[in-house]
Design an enzyme around this catalytic site. Structure first.
Site, short mmCIF file in Angstrom:
data_model
loop_
_atom_site.label_atom_id
_atom_site.label_comp_id
_atom_site.label_asym_id
_atom_site.label_seq_id
_atom_site.Cartn_x
_atom_site.Cartn_y
_atom_site.Cartn_z
N ASP B 175 7.46 -8.80 9.43
CA ASP B 175 7.84 -7.52 8.85
C ASP B 175 8.11 -6.55 9.99
OD1 ASP B 175 6.90 -8.96 6.67
OD2 ASP B 175 6.08 -7.20 5.67
N LYS B 238 12.54 -4.10 2.90
CA LYS B 238 11.23 -3.61 2.44
C LYS B 238 11.19 -2.11 2.51
CE LYS B 238 6.40 -3.99 3.99
NZ LYS B 238 5.45 -4.71 4.86
N LYS B 274 11.22 -6.07 -1.08
CA LYS B 274 9.77 -5.90 -1.13
C LYS B 274 9.40 -4.43 -1.14
CE LYS B 274 5.59 -6.72 1.62
NZ LYS B 274 5.01 -7.39 2.79
#
Lengths: 298, 338
Positions: B175, B238, B274
């Site tokens: 991430d 995300k 996400k």
């Protein structure tokens, strides 16, 4: 509704003035706010002669859930207050109760009591509240102890509140209610109360008293509605730590069984005479004991 | 940098197209293959149609009113559990805490083997090794934040070293955070190159690109960041780090879901989404599932394409699941905290 008349017990408009009275919507008391029931339902409250008095909210199981959530949220801060401070707040509630005497008398009369009996019950309720308020900073001394142990320790036990108490309030609309709510919260518990089904109005007025005292929101949550519908959800809820079945007439065994799911402390229905000396039983039923072994001489 | 070969095909196609500045004028090849120039990237991102903010808010709010009950709810709860990236990103994280979290992720409710495992455990790079060891044989992925999370303010070499260390320790998902400063200053090429470089450093690991939408200020910027990251090779986009408020919101996720849907229509490549941060209740989680189904479509309703970055929501999902199973309201005391 027809125009309010002088016989209308809850009317706010003086008769003959032509003014339309502002009628009150009786709501629930959850987390310090007065929401309507999540279900949108209400039920009619009649006086002793069968005449319409008001509409009260008919709480649903989701209101029970929300109320338990609010009570759990309030528990930490309320239980950590000093007992002296809790006592002061409960005295303040008694002051506010006293200030609403006339309203409580009117509501008790609407519920079928004679004027003198209603007045006596309000007096008793205020006195009962003050009596419990006084216990706030004395309970620890009476229930706690310094224990003799065979070792270099100062060993002492202190009472601790158990958590969220579910209360099925008795039919006695004010004195009975006060006699079950005050002992639950004085020691630092928070509670969810299902008010007397036939006469819920004094309970909502008590909620207004609590909301205008310094009692933090969520310490007392009041639901009006059908006992038979709400009690099982309260009894089986895994986040409720104790149960007072004061207002249960029949079906108590099933509720006790449901309460066993997470080993709730349960008070069974009693004699139903709320004017007798209460004693400390209702307070001590919702206490746990914390024992500390404090090393000495090291 | 390995995958940044400059070809003129895409660029040429772009300039010759009369609808300069309109995303519709960009070829599929441009969107997937070539490294763009700064001017082309800028023209492309500013040519994306603007987001109707009121419309997006309204649409997200309306979808949030859907009532999901009984068997559909049970299904949604299990799906949401299987999409959770169970996260601990605290300065005080210890190997013990990470192991506890891994145990919980592999078996969320020890008393009920029917509860699905979560999608991944998300930790800081230095704790990836601990998580990999604890999760061996469970099928739960290990995600690691990298590139100087959460601020992203570090030299590029440090960010890449951060990423490589996490991948070497066994992280299957990375991430990364974008450089919001560069993005907001309009330096899109820097952001593009950083994402592409990080993607190269990831190797086989999946790359999730965090925008920190709470710092991007507008939905237009969220749409631009989405297309920018997808063009640069992101496998997932995300919303947030969870360190800034507001974190994930429904309208922001809606804008991102529209972007991945349109990107697949144009290029055939599917990118996951996400939302992370601020998702605390089962109701929130189910609202996101409805949003996915209605916006991107059921293709995205799988842990491979949609994740919920959260920690506290898992307990609420488990409580609701047990309520459905036993018929009585459950309490937080009956589930582990981490």
């Amino acid at each position: 509704m027809s125009e309010p008349t002088s016989t209308d017990p809850i009317s706010t408009a003086p008769p003959g003035t032509g003014r339309i009275g502002v009628r009150k919507t009786y709501k629930l008391f959850i987390g310090g706010a007065f929401p309507r029931s999540e279900s949108g339902r209400s039920y009619v409250v009649n006086d002793a002669k069968g005449r319409f008095v008001a509409n009260a909210s008919q709480a649903s199981r989701k209101d029970v859930r929300d109320a338990v959530g609010a009570a759990r949220k309030a528990f930490g801060a309320w239980s950590e207050r000093t007992p002296y401070n809790r006592g002061q707040i409960l005295y303040r509630v008694a002051e506010m109760l006293e200030g609403r005497r006339a309203q409580f008398v009117d509501e008790l009369r609407a519920a079928g009591q004679a004027k003198s009996a209603a007045s006596t019950e309000v007096d008793q309720a205020v006195d009962r509240w003050v009596w419990y308020a006084g216990w706030a900073d004395k309970l620890g001394a009476v229930v706690g102890s310094a224990n003799p142990v065979a070792g270099p320790f100062f060993n002492f036990s202190t009472p601790e509140p158990t958590g969220v108490v579910g209360v099925i309030a008795p039919d006695s609309p004010l004195l009975g209610l006060v006699s079950v709510v005050a002992p639950a919260i004085v020691s630092g518990n928070t509670c969810v109360v299902v008010a007397a089904e036939p006469a819920p109005l004094p309970a909502i007025t008590l909620a207004e008293v609590l909301a205008t005292s310094d009692l933090p929101g969520g310490v007392v949550n009041l639901l009006t509605g059908r006992r038979a519908e709400l009690a099982p959800w309260l009894a089986s809820h895994m986040d409720v730590d104790a149960l007072d079945l004061a207002g249960i007439v029949s079906g108590g065994a099933e509720l006790e069984e449901a309460a066993a799911g997470n080993l709730k402390r349960v008070i069974r229905p009693g004699s139903g005479d709320w004017s007798e000396e209460p004693g400390t039983a209702r307070m001590t039923a919702f206490l746990e004991t914390k024992t500390v072994w404090h090393p000495v001489g090291v | 940098m390995p995958n940044q070969v400059v070809t003129q095909t895409g660029f040429g196609c772009f300039v010759s197209e009369p609808r300069v500045g309109d995303a519709g004028g960009v070829s599929t090849e441009t969107l997937t293959g070539a490294r763009p120039s700064g001017a082309e990237l800028r023209a492309f991102l500013h040519g994306l149609p603007g987001v109707d903010q009121v419309g997006a808010d309204e649409r997200a709010a309306r979808l949030a009113t859907r009532s999901i009950k009984t068997s559909a709810k049970a299904q949604a709860i299990d799906m949401a559990i299987s999409m959770v990236d169970l996260t601990t990103l605290e300065g005080a994280d210890t190997p013990g805490k990470v192991r506890a979290l891994c145990a919980k992720g592999a078996r969320p409710d020890p008393s009920d083997p029917g509860v699905p495992r979560v999608a991944a455990i998300c930790v800081y790079p230095d704790l990836v090794g601990v998580a990999v060891e604890a999760l061996q044989g469970t099928g739960v992925g290990v995600a690691s934040v990298a590139t100087a999370f959460p601020s992203g303010r570090a030299p590029m070499e440090a960010k890449l070293a951060d990423t490589r260390a996490a991948v070497e320790a066994g992280a299957t998902e990375i991430d990364m955070v974008i450089d919001r400063g560069a993005f907001l200053a309009g330096d899109y090429l820097t952001v593009y190159e950083q994402i592409a470089a990080t993607k190269a450093a990831c190797g086989a690991a999946h790359l999730k690109v965090i925008f920190e939408t709470g710092e991007l200020a507008t939905y237009d910027n969220v749409r631009r960041a989405s297309w920018l990251a997808m063009r640069a090779g992101a496998d997932f986009i995300k919303t947030s780090t969870g360190k800034i408020s507001p974190a994930a919101t429904l309208p922001v996720t809606l804008v991102m879901l529209e972007a991945v849907r349109d990107f697949r229509d144009r290029t055939g490549r599917q990118v996951g989404v996400k939302p992370a941060g601020g998702i605390r209740t089962t109701k929130d989680a189910i609202k996101y599932l409805v949003l996915v189904n209605e916006t991107a479509g059921p293709d995205w309703l799988s842990p491979a394409w949609f994740r919920l970055g959260a920690s506290s929501v898992l307990n609420d999902l488990l409580m609701q699941r047990r309520k459905l199973a036993t018929g009585v309201y459950s309490g937080p005391d009956h589930f582990t905290k981490d």
